[in-house]
Design an enzyme around this catalytic site. Structure first.
Site, PDB file in Angstrom:
ATOM      1  N   ARG A   2       0.635  -0.831   0.174  1.00  0.00           N
ATOM      2  CA  ARG A   2      -0.498   0.152   0.028  1.00  0.00           C
ATOM      3  C   ARG A   2       0.773   1.451  -0.077  1.00  0.00           C
ATOM      4  O   ARG A   2       1.189   1.335  -0.890  1.00  0.00           O
ATOM      5  CB  ARG A   2      -0.574   0.163   1.165  1.00  0.00           C
ATOM      6  CG  ARG A   2      -0.892  -0.304   1.780  1.00  0.00           C
ATOM      7  CD  ARG A   2      -1.135  -1.259   1.759  1.00  0.00           C
ATOM      8  NE  ARG A   2      -1.923  -1.887   1.833  1.00  0.00           N
ATOM      9  CZ  ARG A   2      -3.067  -1.850   1.752  1.00  0.00           C
ATOM     10  NH1 ARG A   2      -2.592  -1.462   1.600  1.00  0.00           N
ATOM     11  NH2 ARG A   2      -3.000  -2.833   1.784  1.00  0.00           N
ATOM     12  N   LEU A 143      -3.328  -9.737   7.638  1.00  0.00           N
ATOM     13  CA  LEU A 143      -4.000  -8.867   7.441  1.00  0.00           C
ATOM     14  C   LEU A 143      -4.487  -8.128   6.598  1.00  0.00           C
ATOM     15  O   LEU A 143      -5.456  -7.563   6.477  1.00  0.00           O
ATOM     16  CB  LEU A 143      -2.985  -7.432   8.832  1.00  0.00           C
ATOM     17  CG  LEU A 143      -2.747  -7.622  10.131  1.00  0.00           C
ATOM     18  CD1 LEU A 143      -1.869  -6.695  10.225  1.00  0.00           C
ATOM     19  CD2 LEU A 143      -4.424  -7.796  10.594  1.00  0.00           C
ATOM     20  N   GLU A 144      -3.476  -8.359   5.686  1.00  0.00           N
ATOM     21  CA  GLU A 144      -3.530  -7.222   4.309  1.00  0.00           C
ATOM     22  C   GLU A 144      -5.185  -8.025   3.416  1.00  0.00           C
ATOM     23  O   GLU A 144      -5.839  -8.035   2.492  1.00  0.00           O
ATOM     24  CB  GLU A 144      -2.986  -7.524   2.805  1.00  0.00           C
ATOM     25  CG  GLU A 144      -1.683  -6.775   3.811  1.00  0.00           C
ATOM     26  CD  GLU A 144      -2.352  -4.795   4.296  1.00  0.00           C
ATOM     27  OE1 GLU A 144      -3.261  -4.575   3.084  1.00  0.00           O
ATOM     28  OE2 GLU A 144      -1.680  -4.136   4.721  1.00  0.00           O
ATOM     29  N   SER A 145      -5.125  -9.560   3.214  1.00  0.00           N
ATOM     30  CA  SER A 145      -5.639  -9.873   2.813  1.00  0.00           C
ATOM     31  C   SER A 145      -6.369 -11.879   3.256  1.00  0.00           C
ATOM     32  O   SER A 145      -6.942 -12.384   2.296  1.00  0.00           O
ATOM     33  CB  SER A 145      -5.395 -10.966   1.529  1.00  0.00           C
ATOM     34  OG  SER A 145      -4.068 -11.645   1.778  1.00  0.00           O
TER      35      SER A 145
END
Ligand code: CA
Length: 416
Positions: A2, A143-145
């Site tokens: 990100r 956490l991201e996906s």
């Protein structure tokens, strides 16, 4: 990734919103409060088409081929949902403990152990190559996906074009859109497969296009950097390459949970105060387990839930994780989830769960009232960043309160 780290906000700021497993804190901060004026999708799609005609010339001037432009920009529609999310995200409010409950839940820990086991070979190779521990890479993935389960199915080009046309952060999103077109031109993927969350973050580890261009790697050696498909190899290696690129030091913890001695000077808390570990140790700070502090260079004391919550000593690797997302809650979640994947226990200290997060309007009001009272927050934007924390601390000192910088409802009440 990100990697939208353009703004700093700690813990429970606004934010959120990648359609990931959980809402992330403040990755992307909106100018909050902008209310949705009527969106008439048809009219806006016509506006978008006019914008694309202009943009196409600008993109071509940077070297994007006509073939790629045709493939990517034909038939795009205005995505009202993306705009609505962009404008509402700063209304998002969550305490760090609510965030951590989800981010480092038992289920996420257990799923992470399964993922680590399943991908043990490739994660070890990635750790060997980039010097980033496999548990950290797995925690970011988690956490991201949710370990690849929620990678997002929003067409990236369409959402970036909509957000660039919408104009609130036009330059930022146009830059990301150009980067996305460069990815297509590289041949790594095609527009139809370029999907992600609503604001342009893509794949297992939710890379923005510019970060992809700078850090994505072809780790499995098939000639393409593929972060979108079911196989997470390239995405995991890309996340490790990203952290390595920002100076990750293998063997250094992100931080440690600590206990503070009676009489601790709370003015010394906060990421801006860095001291050698020996100085913290000499003040009487110990690990939460009562042990001596391990020395990993300059460190800061962080109190993300104020003086009544858990306390942490954070090291330089904390700032490396911040390059993924600057919110303290996110960084602590990544570090803690990684620790849990190694078998560490949950945090020992309790959080002040009787407190609730301030709403966006309350954060604005606090900043206005602090500034009016002579404690300048250097702007009124509803984001609790270092300047607002410093102003809260100064107010607390002036009132003889514990100066932990925590922007609680009690502080707001005293300002009224
Ligand atoms: Ca590959």
């Amino acid at each position: 990734m990100r990697i939208i780290h353009h703004l700093i906000v700690w813990c429970f700021g606004a934010g959120a919103a990648f359609a990931a497993p959980i809402d992330q804190p403040t990755r992307f901060l909106g100018q909050a409060g902008a209310s949705m004026t009527d969106i008439t999708t048809v009219a806006d799609t016509q506006g978008l088409q006019r914008w694309i005609a202009d943009f196409r010339r600008r993109a071509a001037a940077t070297g994007i081929s006509g073939t790629v432009l045709d493939q990517a920009l034909t038939g795009l529609s205005y995505d009202a949902d993306v705009v609505r999310r962009d404008r509402n995200q700063s209304e998002f409010t969550k305490t760090i403990w609510d965030y951590l409950d989800s981010a480092a839940s038992d289920a996420r820990v257990e799923n992470g152990k399964v993922a680590l086991n399943k991908h043990a070979g490739v994660l070890q190779k990635i750790e060997n190559r980039y010097g980033v521990e496999k548990e950290i890479v797995a925690a970011i993935w988690g956490l991201e996906s949710a370990y690849g389960t929620f990678r997002g199915s929003v067409p990236t080009i369409q959402s970036l074009a909509t957000l660039a046309y919408d104009g609130r952060r036009a330059a930022f999103f146009e830059g990301e859109l150009l980067a996305a077109l460069k990815i297509l031109q590289s041949g790594d993927t095609v527009a139809a497969k370029m999907q992600g969350s609503w604001a342009g973050a893509m794949g297992h580890t939710q890379f923005m296009p510019t970060s992809y261009l700078a850090y994505a790697v072809d780790f499995d050696g098939d000639g393409k950097r593929n972060i979108w498909g079911d196989d997470p190899t390239d995405a995991l290696a890309s996340a490790a390459a990203y952290l390595a690129g920002f100076g990750w030091r293998k063997g250094m913890p992100w931080g440690l949970e600590i206990t503070l001695p009676d009489g601790f000077d709370y003015d010394l808390s906060g990421e801006r105060v860095k001291k050698p570990v020996a100085e913290w140790q000499a003040m009487g700070i110990r690990t939460a387990q009562g042990k001596d502090l391990s020395d990993h260079g300059a460190a800061s004391v962080l109190l993300p839930g104020g003086a009544r919550g858990a306390a942490f000593l954070i090291f330089a690797n904390f700032q490396v994780i911040e390059r993924y997302n600057t919110a303290d809650a996110y960084v602590i979640a990544v570090g803690h989830l990684a620790d849990r994947l190694r078998g560490a226990a949950p945090f020992k200290a309790a959080w002040p769960r009787d407190l609730r997060a301030l709403s966006f309007d309350e954060r604005i009001e606090m900043q206005e009232r602090l500034t009016k009272s002579g404690f300048d927050t250097l702007g009124v934007d509803g984001k609790i960043g270092p300047n607002t924390i410093a102003a809260v601390k100064a107010f607390q000192r002036a009132k003889g309160l514990v100066s932990d910088g925590y922007p609680s409802l009690d502080i707001l009440g005293r300002l009224r």
